[in-house]
Scaffold this active site. Structure first.
Site, PDB file in Angstrom:
ATOM      1  CG  HIS A   1     -48.108 -10.792 -53.992  1.00  0.00           C
ATOM      2  ND1 HIS A   1     -47.143 -10.954 -53.024  1.00  0.00           N
ATOM      3  CD2 HIS A   1     -48.845  -9.722 -53.609  1.00  0.00           C
ATOM      4  CE1 HIS A   1     -47.289 -10.014 -52.100  1.00  0.00           C
ATOM      5  NE2 HIS A   1     -48.315  -9.267 -52.430  1.00  0.00           N
TER       6      HIS A   1
ATOM      7  CG  HIS B   1     -43.297  -9.290 -48.821  1.00  0.00           C
ATOM      8  ND1 HIS B   1     -44.311  -9.896 -48.117  1.00  0.00           N
ATOM      9  CD2 HIS B   1     -43.307  -9.842 -50.062  1.00  0.00           C
ATOM     10  CE1 HIS B   1     -44.899 -10.790 -48.909  1.00  0.00           C
ATOM     11  NE2 HIS B   1     -44.300 -10.773 -50.095  1.00  0.00           N
TER      12      HIS B   1
ATOM     13  CD  GLU C   1     -45.057 -13.784 -44.602  1.00  0.00           C
ATOM     14  OE1 GLU C   1     -45.189 -14.184 -45.775  1.00  0.00           O
ATOM     15  OE2 GLU C   1     -44.477 -14.429 -43.720  1.00  0.00           O
TER      16      GLU C   1
ATOM     17  CB  THR D   1     -44.201 -17.898 -44.662  1.00  0.00           C
ATOM     18  OG1 THR D   1     -44.803 -16.975 -45.582  1.00  0.00           O
ATOM     19  CG2 THR D   1     -44.794 -17.738 -43.277  1.00  0.00           C
TER      20      THR D   1
ATOM     21  CB  SER E   1     -49.647 -16.421 -55.776  1.00  0.00           C
ATOM     22  OG  SER E   1     -48.349 -16.029 -56.160  1.00  0.00           O
TER      23      SER E   1
HETATM   24  O1  0CM Z   1     -45.447 -13.754 -49.937  1.00  0.00           O
HETATM   25  P1  0CM Z   1     -45.468 -13.871 -51.448  1.00  0.00           P
HETATM   26  O2  0CM Z   1     -45.051 -12.554 -52.076  1.00  0.00           O
HETATM   27  O3  0CM Z   1     -44.736 -15.031 -51.948  1.00  0.00           O
HETATM   28  O4  0CM Z   1     -47.012 -14.041 -51.760  1.00  0.00           O
HETATM   29  P2  0CM Z   1     -47.826 -14.751 -52.925  1.00  0.00           P
HETATM   30  O5  0CM Z   1     -49.176 -14.131 -52.912  1.00  0.00           O
HETATM   31  O6  0CM Z   1     -47.089 -14.755 -54.192  1.00  0.00           O
HETATM   32  O7  0CM Z   1     -47.871 -16.248 -52.435  1.00  0.00           O
HETATM   33  C1  0CM Z   1     -48.686 -16.738 -51.480  1.00  0.00           C
HETATM   34  C2  0CM Z   1     -48.593 -16.240 -50.177  1.00  0.00           C
HETATM   35  C3  0CM Z   1     -48.539 -15.838 -49.072  1.00  0.00           C
HETATM   36  C4  0CM Z   1     -48.537 -15.372 -47.720  1.00  0.00           C
HETATM   37 FE1  SF4 Z   2     -47.858 -18.232 -48.063  1.00  0.00          FE
HETATM   38 FE2  SF4 Z   2     -48.924 -20.419 -49.147  1.00  0.00          FE
HETATM   39 FE3  SF4 Z   2     -46.948 -20.673 -47.459  1.00  0.00          FE
HETATM   40 FE4  SF4 Z   2     -49.330 -19.896 -46.592  1.00  0.00          FE
HETATM   41  S1  SF4 Z   2     -48.847 -21.893 -47.442  1.00  0.00           S
HETATM   42  S2  SF4 Z   2     -47.379 -19.028 -46.019  1.00  0.00           S
HETATM   43  S3  SF4 Z   2     -50.026 -18.652 -48.355  1.00  0.00           S
HETATM   44  S4  SF4 Z   2     -46.852 -19.648 -49.484  1.00  0.00           S
END
Ligand code: 0CM
Ligand code: SF4
Length: 332
Positions: free
Chosen positions: A61, A144, A146, A185, A288
């Site tokens: 993201h 979301h 996930e 997570t 991210s």
């Molecule tokens: O889950 P989230 O919205 O925090 O996603 P992201 O892409 O910002 O961060 C990494 C991950 C995962 C799974």
């Molecule tokens: Fe998401 Fe990074 Fe945690 Fe994996 S390690 S679950 S990609 S935040």
């Protein structure tokens, strides 16, 4: 006094004295092992198969990351239906419902799953509980990707979603004695502890992981914000609006006593007027958000202030995940 670009205004002929500012840089911050692997998967897929390579949902993201990969030939779509049969497709780090790879197989597509191994671990947990005859409660944020991916590992109706403590009081379960919980997570560690406690109070027989399924990266970034909070007047979290883990960092900042806690995509979004008069700022980045954007923000502060950077490091991360074997093999 600030000028129209938010820089301190100086009188003509006066030496330009910038106000002093201590910038507390949280560590760990930014890319986690799952994000690093997901981005590598797209880059290696482009090397192996050439452009275009399709990616279902933003690989992580972050618009900056997505724009860079798009420039290299990645095409981002929301659904598998938007991909042609004859080009490779990658599933994002957040995971996908079981129906997605099943459909890709049916269409005989080449696909690579960039789901973070720590998300896959939750998928496996859900399947294991289901196989043991337990109904599942998932703690997470509705809609979301996930959550959609994890709930989509089991048949419809097998996973009940709870978003907060209030939800725990109202859910209806098949059999309170045959219940397990799993979590997204990237949740707030503290809020989730409260929800788990409420679940255990209402359903004493509920089975779950030792604490929750919040990953190491989420946990560590929140702990670092808590350590920074007592020093600062304002916190900037570099990350995107749709990034769950980044938004949780803003909340942790506020809950830790930092009333100005703000998500910014990059330096251009900083509200300099809101920061007028501050002497200490905290900077962190969601899992991210690339470090180049952290440096951009630090440079923007240096333009306006006499900056002293203090690193606040609460953990050192050495987690690495391998890319799937298909990408480690020679092009074919
Ligand atoms: O889950 P989230 O919205 O925090 O996603 P992201 O892409 O910002 O961060 C990494 C991950 C995962 C799974
Ligand atoms: Fe998401 Fe990074 Fe945690 Fe994996 S390690 S679950 S990609 S935040």
């Amino acid at each position: 006094m600030l000028d129209e670009r938010g820089r301190p205004r100086y009188l003509k002929g006066m030496e330009q004295i910038k106000p002093p500012l201590t910038l507390y840089l949280a560590a760990p911050r930014g890319f986690c092992a799952g994000v690093d692997r997901a981005i590598k998967i797209v880059e290696m897929a482009l090397q192996k198969w050439g452009a275009p390579v399709y990616v279902r949902h933003e690989i992580v993201h972050n618009k900056y990351v997505v724009d860079q990969l798009r420039d290299q030939g990645a095409v981002f779509v929301e659904e598998l239906d938007d991909c042609p049969d004859d080009r490779p497709v990658i599933f994002s780090a957040h995971g996908v419902p079981k129906a997605v790879p099943a459909e890709a197989q049916r269409r005989q597509m080449v696909y690579v799953d960039a789901t973070c191994p720590l998300v896959s671990k939750v998928h496996i947990e859900a399947e294991r509980h289901h196989a043991a005859g337990l109904q599942m409660v998932m703690i997470g944020h509705e809609g979301h990707p996930e959550v959609l991916g994890t709930m989509g590992q089991l048949p419809e109706g097998e996973v009940i979603l709870v978003e907060d403590v209030a939800d725990v009081a109202t859910i209806e379960v098949r059999d309170p004695q045959r219940l397990a919980f799993i979590t997204q997570t990237t949740l707030s560690v503290d809020d989730t502890a409260g929800i788990v406690a409420a679940l255990q109070a209402r359903f004493p027989g509920i089975v779950g992981p030792a604490k929750e399924d919040i990953c190491y990266a989420t946990t560590n970034r929140q702990a670092a914000v808590k350590a920074v909070a007592p020093h600062i007047d304002a916190l900037l979290v570099i990350g995107a609006e749709n990034s769950s883990n980044s938004k949780r960092l803003v909340e942790v900042g506020k809950a830790s006593g930092c009333s100005y806690s703000q998500l910014v995509m990059r330096a251009a979004q900083i509200d300099w007027r809101a920061l007028e008069g501050i002497r200490a700022v905290g900077v962190t980045a969601g899992a991210s958000a690339p470090e180049v954007l952290v440096n951009e923000v630090i440079d923007a502060f240096r333009d306006r202030y006499d900056v002293t950077v203090e690193l606040v490091e609460t953990a050192v991360e050495r987690v690495e995940f391998k890319v799937p074997r298909v990408l480690r093999e020679a092009a074919g």
